[in-house]
Write a protein that holds these residues in place. Structure first.
Motif, short mmCIF file in Angstrom:
data_model
loop_
_atom_site.label_atom_id
_atom_site.label_comp_id
_atom_site.label_asym_id
_atom_site.label_seq_id
_atom_site.Cartn_x
_atom_site.Cartn_y
_atom_site.Cartn_z
N HIS A 157 -6.93 1.56 1.32
CA HIS A 157 -6.73 2.94 0.87
C HIS A 157 -6.91 3.04 -0.64
CE1 HIS A 157 -4.42 3.19 4.79
NE2 HIS A 157 -5.34 4.13 4.88
N CYS A 212 -4.70 -2.97 5.14
CA CYS A 212 -4.26 -1.60 5.40
C CYS A 212 -4.33 -1.28 6.89
CB CYS A 212 -5.13 -0.61 4.62
SG CYS A 212 -4.60 -0.43 2.92
N CYS A 230 0.84 -1.19 0.00
CA CYS A 230 0.00 0.00 0.00
C CYS A 230 0.87 1.24 0.00
CB CYS A 230 -0.92 0.02 1.22
SG CYS A 230 -1.96 1.48 1.25
N THR A 259 -0.05 4.19 0.71
CA THR A 259 -0.47 5.13 1.75
C THR A 259 0.07 4.74 3.13
OG1 THR A 259 -2.48 5.62 0.53
CG2 THR A 259 -2.45 6.22 2.87
N CYS A 260 -0.23 3.53 3.55
CA CYS A 260 0.19 3.13 4.90
C CYS A 260 1.42 2.22 4.86
CB CYS A 260 -0.96 2.44 5.63
SG CYS A 260 -1.62 0.99 4.79
ZN LIG Z 1 -3.16 1.32 3.10
#
Ligand SMILES: [Zn+2]
Length: 53
Positions: free
Chosen positions: A39, A27, A16, A18-19
């Motif tokens: 995400h 996530c 991911c 984002t994270c």
């Molecule tokens: Zn994520």
């Protein structure tokens, strides 16, 4: 066009953005808990799923 059997399984083949969880993990929120959903940028990595957004 074949239907996606398990979108979550496809998403989990990618890290991911984002994270930053690795492939195979769900996530995480900023607090480190499991996020209620994946995400959006992670979905963007999957062309079939991106088309559905
Ligand atoms: Zn994520």
């Amino acid at each position: 066009m074949p239907e996606l059997a398990e979108p979550a399984a496809i998403v989990e083949q990618f890290d991911c953005p984002t994270c930053e969880v690795p492939a195979g993990s769900t996530c995480r929120t900023r607090g480190g808990k499991v996020a209620p959903k994946y995400h959006t940028p992670r979905f963007m990595l999957v062309p079939q799923l991106r088309a559905e957004l």
